[in-house]
Design an enzyme around this catalytic site. Structure first.
Site, PDB file in Angstrom:
ATOM      1  N   CYS A  46       0.384  -1.386  -0.148  1.00  0.00           N
ATOM      2  CA  CYS A  46       0.111  -0.270  -0.176  1.00  0.00           C
ATOM      3  C   CYS A  46       1.032   1.044   0.130  1.00  0.00           C
TER       4      CYS A  46
ATOM      5  N   ASP B 149      11.802   3.459   5.322  1.00  0.00           N
ATOM      6  CA  ASP B 149      11.543   1.900   5.295  1.00  0.00           C
ATOM      7  C   ASP B 149      12.647   1.344   6.119  1.00  0.00           C
TER       8      ASP B 149
ATOM      9  N   ASN C 234       6.999  -5.134  17.145  1.00  0.00           N
ATOM     10  CA  ASN C 234       7.118  -4.166  15.532  1.00  0.00           C
ATOM     11  C   ASN C 234       6.109  -3.044  16.001  1.00  0.00           C
TER      12      ASN C 234
ATOM     13  N   THR D 123      -7.602  -1.510  10.829  1.00  0.00           N
ATOM     14  CA  THR D 123      -8.235  -2.539   9.959  1.00  0.00           C
ATOM     15  C   THR D 123      -9.254  -3.171  10.113  1.00  0.00           C
TER      16      THR D 123
ATOM     17  N   SER E  92      -6.938 -12.370  15.292  1.00  0.00           N
ATOM     18  CA  SER E  92      -5.346 -12.872  15.000  1.00  0.00           C
ATOM     19  C   SER E  92      -4.440 -11.593  16.107  1.00  0.00           C
TER      20      SER E  92
ATOM     21  N   TYR F 208      -1.758 -10.100  15.277  1.00  0.00           N
ATOM     22  CA  TYR F 208      -1.470  -9.279  14.275  1.00  0.00           C
ATOM     23  C   TYR F 208      -3.149  -7.744  14.844  1.00  0.00           C
ATOM     24  N   HIS F 209      -4.196  -8.245  14.510  1.00  0.00           N
ATOM     25  CA  HIS F 209      -5.333  -7.830  14.726  1.00  0.00           C
ATOM     26  C   HIS F 209      -5.417  -7.103  16.060  1.00  0.00           C
TER      27      HIS F 209
ATOM     28  N   LYS G 229      -2.716  -3.526  16.355  1.00  0.00           N
ATOM     29  CA  LYS G 229      -3.725  -2.835  15.746  1.00  0.00           C
ATOM     30  C   LYS G 229      -4.738  -2.071  16.820  1.00  0.00           C
TER      31      LYS G 229
ATOM     32  N   GLN H 290      -9.209  -0.272   7.272  1.00  0.00           N
ATOM     33  CA  GLN H 290      -8.959  -0.278   6.148  1.00  0.00           C
ATOM     34  C   GLN H 290      -9.641  -2.285   6.184  1.00  0.00           C
TER      35      GLN H 290
ATOM     36  N   VAL I 247      -7.494  -5.351   0.620  1.00  0.00           N
ATOM     37  CA  VAL I 247      -6.959  -4.720  -0.470  1.00  0.00           C
ATOM     38  C   VAL I 247      -6.618  -5.885  -1.649  1.00  0.00           C
TER      39      VAL I 247
ATOM     40  N   LEU J  77      -8.327 -12.199  -2.394  1.00  0.00           N
ATOM     41  CA  LEU J  77      -8.786 -12.342  -4.106  1.00  0.00           C
ATOM     42  C   LEU J  77      -7.306 -12.515  -4.644  1.00  0.00           C
ATOM     43  N   ASN J  78      -6.621 -11.966  -4.051  1.00  0.00           N
ATOM     44  CA  ASN J  78      -5.410 -12.135  -4.533  1.00  0.00           C
ATOM     45  C   ASN J  78      -4.781 -13.106  -5.626  1.00  0.00           C
TER      46      ASN J  78
ATOM     47  N   VAL K 216      -9.201 -19.396  12.844  1.00  0.00           N
ATOM     48  CA  VAL K 216     -10.432 -19.757  14.205  1.00  0.00           C
ATOM     49  C   VAL K 216     -10.672 -18.448  14.362  1.00  0.00           C
TER      50      VAL K 216
HETATM   51  P1  NAD Z   1       3.527  -4.125   4.006  1.00  0.00           P
HETATM   52  O1  NAD Z   1       3.780  -5.712   4.808  1.00  0.00           O
HETATM   53  O2  NAD Z   1       3.597  -4.438   2.148  1.00  0.00           O
HETATM   54  O3  NAD Z   1       3.891  -2.933   3.333  1.00  0.00           O
HETATM   55  C1  NAD Z   1       4.837  -2.702   4.939  1.00  0.00           C
HETATM   56  C2  NAD Z   1       6.051  -1.767   4.508  1.00  0.00           C
HETATM   57  O4  NAD Z   1       6.163  -1.856   5.975  1.00  0.00           O
HETATM   58  C3  NAD Z   1       7.014  -2.108   4.213  1.00  0.00           C
HETATM   59  O5  NAD Z   1       7.967  -2.542   3.240  1.00  0.00           O
HETATM   60  C4  NAD Z   1       8.214  -2.674   5.737  1.00  0.00           C
HETATM   61  O6  NAD Z   1       9.152  -3.218   4.913  1.00  0.00           O
HETATM   62  C5  NAD Z   1       7.546  -1.373   6.842  1.00  0.00           C
HETATM   63  N1  NAD Z   1       7.966  -1.934   7.457  1.00  0.00           N
HETATM   64  C6  NAD Z   1       7.633  -2.390   8.420  1.00  0.00           C
HETATM   65  N2  NAD Z   1       7.996  -2.637   9.774  1.00  0.00           N
HETATM   66  C7  NAD Z   1       8.837  -1.802   9.646  1.00  0.00           C
HETATM   67  C8  NAD Z   1       9.721  -1.108  11.044  1.00  0.00           C
HETATM   68  N3  NAD Z   1       9.481  -1.711  11.038  1.00  0.00           N
HETATM   69  N4  NAD Z   1      10.049   0.292  10.463  1.00  0.00           N
HETATM   70  C9  NAD Z   1      10.323   0.526   8.815  1.00  0.00           C
HETATM   71  N5  NAD Z   1       9.778   0.166   8.074  1.00  0.00           N
HETATM   72  C10 NAD Z   1       8.903  -0.983   8.601  1.00  0.00           C
HETATM   73  O7  NAD Z   1       2.001  -4.175   3.853  1.00  0.00           O
HETATM   74  P2  NAD Z   1       0.547  -3.197   3.511  1.00  0.00           P
HETATM   75  O8  NAD Z   1      -0.266  -4.604   2.690  1.00  0.00           O
HETATM   76  O9  NAD Z   1       0.863  -2.668   2.167  1.00  0.00           O
HETATM   77  O10 NAD Z   1       0.013  -3.492   4.292  1.00  0.00           O
HETATM   78  C11 NAD Z   1       0.087  -1.684   4.835  1.00  0.00           C
HETATM   79  C12 NAD Z   1      -0.600  -1.244   6.191  1.00  0.00           C
HETATM   80  O11 NAD Z   1      -1.884  -1.143   5.955  1.00  0.00           O
HETATM   81  C13 NAD Z   1      -0.354  -1.643   7.394  1.00  0.00           C
HETATM   82  O12 NAD Z   1      -0.471  -1.940   8.666  1.00  0.00           O
HETATM   83  C14 NAD Z   1      -1.452  -2.944   7.383  1.00  0.00           C
HETATM   84  O13 NAD Z   1      -1.815  -3.388   8.249  1.00  0.00           O
HETATM   85  C15 NAD Z   1      -3.040  -2.101   6.268  1.00  0.00           C
HETATM   86  N6  NAD Z   1      -3.602  -2.855   5.655  1.00  0.00           N
HETATM   87  C16 NAD Z   1      -3.209  -3.136   4.835  1.00  0.00           C
HETATM   88  C17 NAD Z   1      -4.403  -4.125   4.061  1.00  0.00           C
HETATM   89  C18 NAD Z   1      -4.277  -5.405   2.766  1.00  0.00           C
HETATM   90  O14 NAD Z   1      -4.889  -5.743   3.062  1.00  0.00           O
HETATM   91  N7  NAD Z   1      -2.695  -5.267   2.754  1.00  0.00           N
HETATM   92  C19 NAD Z   1      -5.538  -4.047   4.389  1.00  0.00           C
HETATM   93  C20 NAD Z   1      -5.812  -3.848   5.629  1.00  0.00           C
HETATM   94  C21 NAD Z   1      -4.550  -3.392   6.119  1.00  0.00           C
HETATM   95  N1  USQ Z   2      -9.276 -16.672   3.688  1.00  0.00           N
HETATM   96  C1  USQ Z   2      -9.559 -18.031   2.874  1.00  0.00           C
HETATM   97  N2  USQ Z   2      -8.945 -18.241   1.312  1.00  0.00           N
HETATM   98  C2  USQ Z   2      -7.502 -18.254   1.683  1.00  0.00           C
HETATM   99  C3  USQ Z   2      -7.160 -16.991   2.210  1.00  0.00           C
HETATM  100  C4  USQ Z   2      -8.257 -16.263   2.873  1.00  0.00           C
HETATM  101  O1  USQ Z   2     -11.140 -18.382   2.322  1.00  0.00           O
HETATM  102  O2  USQ Z   2      -6.992 -18.678   0.690  1.00  0.00           O
HETATM  103  C5  USQ Z   2      -9.910 -16.142   4.316  1.00  0.00           C
HETATM  104  C6  USQ Z   2      -9.812 -15.703   5.813  1.00  0.00           C
HETATM  105  O3  USQ Z   2      -9.710 -17.318   5.887  1.00  0.00           O
HETATM  106  C7  USQ Z   2     -10.911 -14.991   5.861  1.00  0.00           C
HETATM  107  C8  USQ Z   2     -10.508 -14.308   4.853  1.00  0.00           C
HETATM  108  O4  USQ Z   2     -10.383 -14.987   3.735  1.00  0.00           O
HETATM  109  O5  USQ Z   2     -11.698 -14.896   6.450  1.00  0.00           O
HETATM  110  C9  USQ Z   2      -9.834 -12.957   4.790  1.00  0.00           C
HETATM  111  O6  USQ Z   2      -8.507 -13.763   4.693  1.00  0.00           O
HETATM  112  P1  USQ Z   2      -7.083 -12.598   4.377  1.00  0.00           P
HETATM  113  O7  USQ Z   2      -5.843 -13.300   4.187  1.00  0.00           O
HETATM  114  O8  USQ Z   2      -7.655 -12.028   2.610  1.00  0.00           O
HETATM  115  O9  USQ Z   2      -6.902 -11.559   5.066  1.00  0.00           O
HETATM  116  P2  USQ Z   2      -6.566 -11.192   6.380  1.00  0.00           P
HETATM  117  O10 USQ Z   2      -5.549 -12.087   7.285  1.00  0.00           O
HETATM  118  O11 USQ Z   2      -7.616 -10.532   7.313  1.00  0.00           O
HETATM  119  O12 USQ Z   2      -5.248  -9.818   6.371  1.00  0.00           O
HETATM  120  C10 USQ Z   2      -5.202  -9.182   5.085  1.00  0.00           C
HETATM  121  C11 USQ Z   2      -4.458  -8.235   5.476  1.00  0.00           C
HETATM  122  C12 USQ Z   2      -4.768  -7.279   6.702  1.00  0.00           C
HETATM  123  C13 USQ Z   2      -4.667  -6.521   7.548  1.00  0.00           C
HETATM  124  C14 USQ Z   2      -6.728  -7.675   6.973  1.00  0.00           C
HETATM  125  C15 USQ Z   2      -8.255  -5.962   6.938  1.00  0.00           C
HETATM  126  O13 USQ Z   2      -3.502  -9.474   4.988  1.00  0.00           O
HETATM  127  O14 USQ Z   2      -3.370  -6.390   6.732  1.00  0.00           O
HETATM  128  O15 USQ Z   2      -5.995  -5.775   8.288  1.00  0.00           O
HETATM  129  O16 USQ Z   2      -6.484  -7.691   5.455  1.00  0.00           O
HETATM  130  S1  USQ Z   2      -9.375  -7.030   7.318  1.00  0.00           S
HETATM  131  O17 USQ Z   2      -9.934  -8.594   7.042  1.00  0.00           O
HETATM  132  O18 USQ Z   2     -10.178  -6.366   7.131  1.00  0.00           O
HETATM  133  O19 USQ Z   2      -8.945  -7.569   9.072  1.00  0.00           O
END
Ligand code: NAD
Ligand code: USQ
Length: 404
Positions: free
Chosen positions: A12, A31, A118, A144, A179, A181-182, A185, A208, A211, A239-240, A327
């Site tokens: 992102c 970064d 982190n 998130t 999780s 991770y969640h 946040k 968010q 994505v 989706l990806n 879970v």
């Molecule tokens: P990403 O892992 O592709 O990018 C995160 C970047 O942060 C990386 O380049 C990493 O090197 C850097 N980073 C991590 N820890 C660091 C640290 N301690 N110091 C300096 N740099 C550091 O992740 P993304 O998919 O781009 O997600 C970005 C943000 O958006 C995250 O906070 C994530 O939780 C949030 N988010 C992402 C999604 C998604 O679907 N990708 C959805 C909802 C929220």
């Molecule tokens: N899922 C499947 N099959 C797969 C992968 C995932 O059924 O092959 C399911 C998961 O069990 C989950 C849903 O799809 O129920 C979403 O999983 P995901 O891996 O696409 O997304 P998630 O783990 O929720 O995390 C991603 C990002 C995270 C962000 C979050 C937004 O990695 O950084 O915070 O989406 S949200 O889902 O709104 O919390």
């Protein structure tokens, strides 16, 4: 505006840094390349061949004349972060720099602790740096939708008005994350609310959704600017992942019944939402929350959309339900509000057949790089003895036995 993008080498963050730069803002990136390191650790790589950040920035400057400043370092290192803030003096800081994969945080104790340290320490450092050096700077922080979990009531944008035993109050919406991770946040959100209250900082928490997509207008300008596209079981989002699976004839991996419903958005809307938040800052002392997604789908609906799009391209796409390694509720009510960014002017892009086609075409274009061994889930929420941990343990046992 002067906008600093923390995590600007990531999925992102890279798209956002380019978009903001193209829109005329003065942009810097912080970064530490941790994300590239996690790929090495897990033995995975992005579908798209991303270039080193220095090269990306050089090409961007050659193409547009725009300079994006770079500060390489770790946001959990306070001295580094403070000196970067002091040098750049941003009007807005957009904070993406966290470990963002739920499965990564569930591998074992070490990965859970790393994720929370982190993420929580990085955000705390940023709050302290803003208080000390840039108290008027607006913090735009990526949260998130998963902070809320899947309650059996409508999800509001951050706060809910509650009546309890005859009294009323507006309180933070209850959090039931799924999780470690969640959870990180949620901890960040609490720290931000507290810092805004006691120090008068201004912050926007962008909750968010998931994505999808990879291409933005800016990243499409040159192959050297290409964005990441993760499809492995740890960092790939659903989706990806399904588009890559469809492209190589791998069954779409629906976990459990597939009724898990989430908010989704196109990466091209991510970048627009972030700019809208920057251009319309929170007031001093305010910690506001926007739910940042444009549509909601169940996982099974996503799989069916990908299947239909695949059939149109002549691909044989099967859907496979497999035991859910996580879970989570597999069937549930879900209705999350998301009007605040629309009120600020967001015109949502909805998931279209052409977008699905283009994602599958990217997967077909880079087909040679797809490693089908990283598609099936190995990280299991229920037991610490997940496959990755067993592999590490077996390697250690073998090494010990060899040593004797
Ligand atoms: P990403 O892992 O592709 O990018 C995160 C970047 O942060 C990386 O380049 C990493 O090197 C850097 N980073 C991590 N820890 C660091 C640290 N301690 N110091 C300096 N740099 C550091 O992740 P993304 O998919 O781009 O997600 C970005 C943000 O958006 C995250 O906070 C994530 O939780 C949030 N988010 C992402 C999604 C998604 O679907 N990708 C959805 C909802 C929220
Ligand atoms: N899922 C499947 N099959 C797969 C992968 C995932 O059924 O092959 C399911 C998961 O069990 C989950 C849903 O799809 O129920 C979403 O999983 P995901 O891996 O696409 O997304 P998630 O783990 O929720 O995390 C991603 C990002 C995270 C962000 C979050 C937004 O990695 O950084 O915070 O989406 S949200 O889902 O709104 O919390």
């Amino acid at each position: 505006m002067k906008i600093c993008v923390l995590g600007g080498d990531g999925y992102c963050g890279w798209a956002t840094a380019l978009y903001l730069s193209q829109r005329g803002h003065s942009v810097s990136i912080i970064d530490n390349f941790a994300r590239r390191q996690w790929d090495y650790e897990l033995g995975v790589q992005t579908l798209t061949p991303i270039r080193p950040l220095a090269e990306r920035l050089r090409v961007w400057q050659q193409l547009t004349g725009n300079v994006i400043e770079l500060y390489v370092g770790d946001v959990t290192d306070y001295d580094f972060l403070a000196s970067a803030m002091q040098s750049f003096e941003p009007d807005s800081v957009v904070h993406f720099a966290e470990q963002r994969a739920a499965p990564y945080s569930m591998i074992d104790r070490k990965h859970a602790v790393f994720t929370q340290v982190n993420n929580v320490v990085g955000t705390l450092n940023l709050l302290f740096a803003l208080r000390e050096l840039q108290p008027d700077c607006h913090l735009v922080k990526l949260g998130t939708m998963g902070e809320y979990g899947t309650p059996n009531i409508d999800i509001e944008e951050g706060y809910i008005e509650i009546e309890h035993r005859g009294r009323r109050d507006v309180l933070p919406f209850p959090k039931q994350p799924g999780s470690f991770y969640h959870l990180s946040k949620v901890h960040d959100s609490h720290n931000m609310m507290f810092a805004c209250k006691i120090w008068g900082l201004r912050a926007t928490d962008l909750n968010q959704g998931v994505v999808y997509g990879t291409t933005t207008d800016e990243a499409a300008m040159d192959e050297a600017l290409i964005n990441r596209f993760d499809y492995d079981e740890v960092f790939g989002t659903v989706l990806n992942r399904f588009c890559v699976q469809a492209a190589i004839g791998h069954p779409l991996t629906v976990y459990g019944q597939g009724g898990q419903t989430r908010g989704f958005l196109d990466i091209r809307d991510t970048v627009r939402c972030v700019e809208l938040a920057c251009l319309n800052p929170a007031a001093p002392g305010e910690c506001r929350v926007f739910n940042q997604f444009t549509e909601q789908f169940s996982v099974l609906e996503v799989a069916q959309l990908v299947q239909t799009a695949g059939h149109k391209l002549g691909l044989a796409v099967e859907i496979e339900h497999m035991p859910d390694p996580r879970v989570e509720k597999e069937q549930h009510y879900y209705n999350a509000k998301h009007s605040k960014l629309i009120d600020l002017g967001l015109k949502p892009r909805y998931l279209s057949d052409s977008l699905l086609d283009s994602l599958m075409n990217i997967a077909l274009e880079y087909r040679e790089r797809i490693d089908s061994s990283v598609l099936l889930p190995q990280v299991n929420w229920r037991s610490g003895a997940n496959e990755r941990k067993r592999q590490v343990a077996l390697t250690e046992v073998a090494a010990l036995a060899g040593g004797r």
